[in-house]
Scaffold this motif. Sequence first.
Motif, PDB file in Angstrom:
ATOM      1  N   LEU A   4       0.867  -1.189   0.147  1.00 25.72           N
ATOM      2  CA  LEU A   4      -0.069   0.009   0.019  1.00 25.72           C
ATOM      3  C   LEU A   4       0.925   1.408  -0.054  1.00 25.72           C
ATOM      4  O   LEU A   4       1.883   1.219   0.528  1.00 25.72           O
ATOM      5  CB  LEU A   4      -0.866   0.019   1.259  1.00 25.72           C
ATOM      6  N   SER A   5       0.390   2.311  -0.586  1.00 24.81           N
ATOM      7  CA  SER A   5       1.007   3.347  -0.818  1.00 24.81           C
ATOM      8  C   SER A   5       0.847   4.330   0.438  1.00 24.81           C
ATOM      9  O   SER A   5      -0.455   4.221   0.730  1.00 24.81           O
ATOM     10  CB  SER A   5       0.913   4.070  -1.922  1.00 24.81           C
ATOM     11  N   PRO A   6       1.429   5.440   0.635  1.00 23.23           N
ATOM     12  CA  PRO A   6       0.721   6.352   1.598  1.00 23.23           C
ATOM     13  C   PRO A   6      -0.373   6.901   1.362  1.00 23.23           C
ATOM     14  O   PRO A   6      -1.219   7.275   2.214  1.00 23.23           O
ATOM     15  CB  PRO A   6       1.849   7.351   1.911  1.00 23.23           C
ATOM     16  N   TYR A  47      -0.615 -13.413  16.400  1.00 25.50           N
ATOM     17  CA  TYR A  47      -0.586 -12.120  15.529  1.00 25.50           C
ATOM     18  C   TYR A  47      -1.849 -11.557  15.188  1.00 25.50           C
ATOM     19  O   TYR A  47      -2.783 -12.323  15.074  1.00 25.50           O
ATOM     20  CB  TYR A  47       0.079 -12.216  14.113  1.00 25.50           C
ATOM     21  N   TRP A  48      -2.155 -10.109  15.628  1.00 29.95           N
ATOM     22  CA  TRP A  48      -3.275  -9.582  15.409  1.00 29.95           C
ATOM     23  C   TRP A  48      -3.209  -8.389  14.298  1.00 29.95           C
ATOM     24  O   TRP A  48      -2.274  -7.496  14.557  1.00 29.95           O
ATOM     25  CB  TRP A  48      -3.922  -9.092  16.839  1.00 29.95           C
ATOM     26  N   ASN A  49      -3.885  -8.402  13.249  1.00 31.44           N
ATOM     27  CA  ASN A  49      -3.883  -7.094  12.665  1.00 31.44           C
ATOM     28  C   ASN A  49      -4.591  -5.722  13.075  1.00 31.44           C
ATOM     29  O   ASN A  49      -5.518  -5.760  13.744  1.00 31.44           O
ATOM     30  CB  ASN A  49      -4.457  -7.295  11.329  1.00 31.44           C
ATOM     31  N   ILE A  50      -3.809  -4.637  12.964  1.00 29.80           N
ATOM     32  CA  ILE A  50      -4.140  -3.294  13.279  1.00 29.80           C
ATOM     33  C   ILE A  50      -4.614  -2.572  11.986  1.00 29.80           C
ATOM     34  O   ILE A  50      -3.710  -2.372  10.984  1.00 29.80           O
ATOM     35  CB  ILE A  50      -3.236  -2.543  14.079  1.00 29.80           C
ATOM     36  N   PRO A  51      -5.726  -2.334  11.924  1.00 28.31           N
ATOM     37  CA  PRO A  51      -6.289  -1.613  10.329  1.00 28.31           C
ATOM     38  C   PRO A  51      -5.735  -0.099  10.779  1.00 28.31           C
ATOM     39  O   PRO A  51      -6.790   0.690  10.896  1.00 28.31           O
ATOM     40  CB  PRO A  51      -7.795  -1.703  10.466  1.00 28.31           C
ATOM     41  N   ILE A  52      -4.440   0.053  10.328  1.00 34.52           N
ATOM     42  CA  ILE A  52      -4.216   1.565  10.609  1.00 34.52           C
ATOM     43  C   ILE A  52      -4.874   2.453   9.603  1.00 34.52           C
ATOM     44  O   ILE A  52      -4.804   3.615  10.066  1.00 34.52           O
ATOM     45  CB  ILE A  52      -2.750   1.489  10.097  1.00 34.52           C
ATOM     46  N   ALA A  53      -5.408   2.345   8.453  1.00 36.54           N
ATOM     47  CA  ALA A  53      -6.117   3.194   7.620  1.00 36.54           C
ATOM     48  C   ALA A  53      -7.215   3.930   8.151  1.00 36.54           C
ATOM     49  O   ALA A  53      -7.702   4.611   8.095  1.00 36.54           O
ATOM     50  CB  ALA A  53      -6.322   2.723   6.268  1.00 36.54           C
ATOM     51  N   ASN A  54      -7.847   2.995   9.339  1.00 37.39           N
ATOM     52  CA  ASN A  54      -9.071   3.417   9.860  1.00 37.39           C
ATOM     53  C   ASN A  54      -8.759   3.604  11.465  1.00 37.39           C
ATOM     54  O   ASN A  54      -9.618   3.638  12.253  1.00 37.39           O
ATOM     55  CB  ASN A  54     -10.021   2.378   9.837  1.00 37.39           C
ATOM     56  N   THR A  55      -7.521   3.981  11.800  1.00 37.76           N
ATOM     57  CA  THR A  55      -7.058   4.230  13.091  1.00 37.76           C
ATOM     58  C   THR A  55      -6.564   5.801  13.354  1.00 37.76           C
ATOM     59  O   THR A  55      -5.768   6.073  12.579  1.00 37.76           O
ATOM     60  CB  THR A  55      -5.914   3.332  13.267  1.00 37.76           C
ATOM     61  N   SER A  76       2.776   6.883   7.741  1.00 41.38           N
ATOM     62  CA  SER A  76       2.537   7.040   6.366  1.00 41.38           C
ATOM     63  C   SER A  76       1.131   7.027   6.368  1.00 41.38           C
ATOM     64  O   SER A  76       0.304   7.800   5.605  1.00 41.38           O
ATOM     65  CB  SER A  76       2.736   5.785   5.599  1.00 41.38           C
ATOM     66  N   ALA A  77       0.325   6.174   7.644  1.00 41.33           N
ATOM     67  CA  ALA A  77      -0.993   6.425   7.616  1.00 41.33           C
ATOM     68  C   ALA A  77      -1.473   7.563   8.547  1.00 41.33           C
ATOM     69  O   ALA A  77      -2.864   7.661   8.634  1.00 41.33           O
ATOM     70  CB  ALA A  77      -1.359   4.960   8.261  1.00 41.33           C
ATOM     71  N   GLY A  78      -0.774   8.423   9.012  1.00 38.86           N
ATOM     72  CA  GLY A  78      -1.143   9.586   9.890  1.00 38.86           C
ATOM     73  C   GLY A  78      -1.563   9.043  10.942  1.00 38.86           C
ATOM     74  O   GLY A  78      -2.680   9.581  11.737  1.00 38.86           O
ATOM     75  N   VAL A  79      -1.206   7.851  11.696  1.00 37.40           N
ATOM     76  CA  VAL A  79      -1.493   7.571  13.103  1.00 37.40           C
ATOM     77  C   VAL A  79      -0.626   8.218  14.184  1.00 37.40           C
ATOM     78  O   VAL A  79       0.638   8.047  14.048  1.00 37.40           O
ATOM     79  CB  VAL A  79      -1.601   6.043  13.056  1.00 37.40           C
ATOM     80  N   LEU A  80      -1.265   8.687  15.283  1.00 37.09           N
ATOM     81  CA  LEU A  80      -0.649   9.219  16.182  1.00 37.09           C
ATOM     82  C   LEU A  80      -0.266   8.115  17.149  1.00 37.09           C
ATOM     83  O   LEU A  80      -0.910   7.291  17.616  1.00 37.09           O
ATOM     84  CB  LEU A  80      -1.424  10.507  17.231  1.00 37.09           C
ATOM     85  N   VAL A  81       0.945   8.113  17.874  1.00 37.34           N
ATOM     86  CA  VAL A  81       1.354   7.105  18.698  1.00 37.34           C
ATOM     87  C   VAL A  81       1.720   7.686  20.043  1.00 37.34           C
ATOM     88  O   VAL A  81       2.508   8.650  20.051  1.00 37.34           O
ATOM     89  CB  VAL A  81       2.579   6.179  18.176  1.00 37.34           C
ATOM     90  N   GLY A  82       1.172   7.303  21.134  1.00 36.52           N
ATOM     91  CA  GLY A  82       1.699   7.890  22.484  1.00 36.52           C
ATOM     92  C   GLY A  82       1.856   6.595  23.487  1.00 36.52           C
ATOM     93  O   GLY A  82       1.617   5.437  23.325  1.00 36.52           O
ATOM     94  N   PHE A  83       2.912   6.866  24.225  1.00 38.28           N
ATOM     95  CA  PHE A  83       3.455   5.820  25.252  1.00 38.28           C
ATOM     96  C   PHE A  83       2.886   6.190  26.572  1.00 38.28           C
ATOM     97  O   PHE A  83       2.816   7.473  27.158  1.00 38.28           O
ATOM     98  CB  PHE A  83       4.991   5.784  25.418  1.00 38.28           C
ATOM     99  N   CYS A  84       2.358   5.214  27.138  1.00 39.22           N
ATOM    100  CA  CYS A  84       1.523   5.212  28.373  1.00 39.22           C
ATOM    101  C   CYS A  84       1.757   4.368  29.650  1.00 39.22           C
ATOM    102  O   CYS A  84       2.274   3.244  29.094  1.00 39.22           O
ATOM    103  CB  CYS A  84      -0.040   5.629  28.210  1.00 39.22           C
TER     104      CYS A  84
END
Length: 316
Positions: A4-6, A47-55, A76-84
Amino acid sequence: MEQLSPSDLKAILHSKRANIYYLEHCRVMQKDGRVLYLTEAKYDNLYWNIPIANTTVILLGTGTSITQAAMRMLSSAGVLVGFCGGGGTPLFMGAEIEWLMPQSEYRPTEYIQGWMQFWFNEAKRLEAAKTFQQARISFIRSIWSKDKELKAEGIFYDDSIVGPQFIAFENKITQVDKVGDLLLAEASLTKQLYRYVAQKTSTPNFLRQRDDPDLPNQFLNHGNYLAYGLAACCLWVLGIPHGFAVMHGKTRRGALVFDVADLIKDAIILPWSFICAQEKMTEQQFRQQILQKFTEHQCLDFMFEQVKSIALAHGK
């Protein structure tokens, strides 16, 4: 497998994305062009998939790690990541306050330019803060008037106990001439709402304390951080830095995140924290309930609408 492309990954607008993930005790990685998380079972790895395009947001809790390749795909998918910490709180330091932000030079410029046109004027900043508070009250009125589950709990916007409080606050919004006075009025209203919902959910003697281990306080903390995730996502997409707050302290780099999150916290997080605590839900069940309500009541859409409106209207 086709890569998949960005541009493919950004096909779903952020305001329409449905997922926020909280992960713990797992490893996040890229495999075959997908982002997965790996959990270790007794006899096998799963293994579990993360649907990043809808996250919109991924929160990484205790016992997690993430690979560089996975971060590249998330960016690339514009997903924010936070460590908590455990249970989704507290957020630890990343970049841009608590979030690791995707890098993009193609976000819109009109909103930050509009924001800057009014932000350095104290009077206009106060007007923007008042607009936020008026939108917050309108959202509470809308949600509490139509949510059937809240009605079943006896929670109503026009209840004789809190109805006058809302009216008094709306009048106060138009009268104050300092942000500090607006903050005091907002804090007073929130205390009244705590008291009202605690009474409706048989939670006597409730006291809001962030370090208190009781369920209502834990759920309020947890839910608030989910709201902060939506707010951070909204501001990143619109290209507005988190430090340009209109109401919360301007010395806090993430203060605008709090301003935007306040648009939905009292309408959604506050009542459901007490309701879920009354039903003795787990943190996972509470989180699922909150995310369902975020989607049902289009909370992220509402944030986008309000922030864009303020940036364009007050920047003129």
